[in-house]
Design an enzyme around this catalytic site. Structure first.
Site, mmCIF file in Angstrom:
data_model
loop_
_atom_site.group_PDB
_atom_site.id
_atom_site.type_symbol
_atom_site.label_atom_id
_atom_site.label_comp_id
_atom_site.label_asym_id
_atom_site.label_seq_id
_atom_site.Cartn_x
_atom_site.Cartn_y
_atom_site.Cartn_z
ATOM 1 N N LYS A 56 5.233 -14.254 -2.362
ATOM 2 C CA LYS A 56 6.660 -14.071 -2.648
ATOM 3 C C LYS A 56 7.406 -14.177 -1.323
ATOM 4 C CE LYS A 56 5.290 -10.523 -5.957
ATOM 5 N NZ LYS A 56 5.202 -9.080 -6.181
ATOM 6 N N ARG A 100 4.571 1.602 -14.751
ATOM 7 C CA ARG A 100 5.855 2.064 -15.258
ATOM 8 C C ARG A 100 5.984 1.895 -16.760
ATOM 9 N NH1 ARG A 100 8.831 -1.812 -11.187
ATOM 10 N NH2 ARG A 100 7.133 -3.013 -12.102
HETATM 11 O O1 PNS Z 1 3.854 -4.762 -4.976
HETATM 12 P P1 PNS Z 1 3.095 -5.901 -5.586
HETATM 13 O O2 PNS Z 1 3.710 -7.207 -5.169
HETATM 14 O O3 PNS Z 1 2.937 -5.765 -7.069
HETATM 15 O O4 PNS Z 1 1.610 -5.841 -4.957
HETATM 16 C C1 PNS Z 1 0.626 -6.806 -5.292
HETATM 17 C C2 PNS Z 1 -0.592 -6.666 -4.341
HETATM 18 C C3 PNS Z 1 -0.163 -6.796 -2.901
HETATM 19 C C4 PNS Z 1 -1.255 -5.315 -4.556
HETATM 20 C C5 PNS Z 1 -1.605 -7.811 -4.712
HETATM 21 O O5 PNS Z 1 -0.962 -9.022 -4.674
HETATM 22 C C6 PNS Z 1 -2.828 -7.829 -3.784
HETATM 23 O O6 PNS Z 1 -3.717 -7.033 -3.922
HETATM 24 N N1 PNS Z 1 -2.825 -8.773 -2.804
HETATM 25 C C7 PNS Z 1 -3.897 -8.902 -1.835
HETATM 26 C C8 PNS Z 1 -4.750 -10.161 -2.129
HETATM 27 C C9 PNS Z 1 -5.805 -9.872 -3.172
HETATM 28 O O7 PNS Z 1 -6.681 -9.043 -3.009
HETATM 29 N N2 PNS Z 1 -5.714 -10.618 -4.288
HETATM 30 C C10 PNS Z 1 -6.624 -10.496 -5.408
HETATM 31 C C11 PNS Z 1 -6.118 -9.494 -6.425
HETATM 32 S S1 PNS Z 1 -7.189 -9.390 -7.841
#
Ligand code: PNS
Length: 159
Positions: free
Chosen positions: A41, A90
């Site tokens: 994003k 939520r």
């Molecule tokens: O606040 P958000 O944008 O909902 O957070 C999403 C987040 C950062 C927790 C998720 O995108 C993430 O874990 N990113 C790190 C990369 C990763 O491990 N991706 C595989 C997820 S199954």
């Protein structure tokens, strides 16, 4: 030492995030609020700004640490020897994506449990995305974010 990671974009931190941190810190010895680096994003706030806003809010709580991470969340959890990943839930609309992510993370690293915490009902409709939109259009977000975030949003939108 039971440690949990609360990961996210935190663009910016909201009262809903703060509420989840308050709940998590009562369940764990340490909670690491971890800002993801590799967010696809386009964030409004830079990584440094997001970390700074977190440090000045929930970062002041005793057993809460602010960190950043690059790459896979489960790798970061492994490095930090965390037992759990915390995610706020939520509404039902959050569930599908959160469920998918939790199960994928479990597949990647079986020892890390995902725990969902529900913020106060009054934050059910709150999201960083809506806060940014309201602030950009000149609306009042003082009920939804900490004071220093209001100042940061005002600066971003040059008011
Ligand atoms: O606040 P958000 O944008 O909902 O957070 C999403 C987040 C950062 C927790 C998720 O995108 C993430 O874990 N990113 C790190 C990369 C990763 O491990 N991706 C595989 C997820 S199954």
């Amino acid at each position: 030492m039971k440690r949990a990671i609360y990961p996210g974009s935190f663009d910016p931190v909201t009262n809903g995030h703060c509420d989840v941190v308050e709940r998590a810190r009562k369940l764990f010895d340490e909670v690491i609020v971890a800002v993801a680096h590799n967010d696809e994003k386009q964030p409004l706030f830079s990584l440094e700004e997001r970390l700074d806003l977190l440090k000045q809010t929930v970062g002041r709580i005793d057993n809460v640490r602010i960190a950043q991470f690059d790459g896979l969340l489960v790798e970061f959890a492994r490095t930090e020897k965390a037992a759990a990943v915390i995610r706020g839930l939520r509404a039902v609309s959050d569930f599908e994506f959160e469920f998918q992510m939790a199960l994928m993370n479990r597949k990647l690293e079986g020892s890390v449990e995902t725990i969902f915490l529900m913020p106060k009902e009054e934050y059910t409709y709150l999201s960083s995305r809506l806060v940014k939109e309201i602030a950009r259009l000149g609306g009042d977000v003082s009920e939804f974010v900490p004071g220093i975030v209001i100042v940061a949003l005002d600066k971003k939108f040059k008011r």
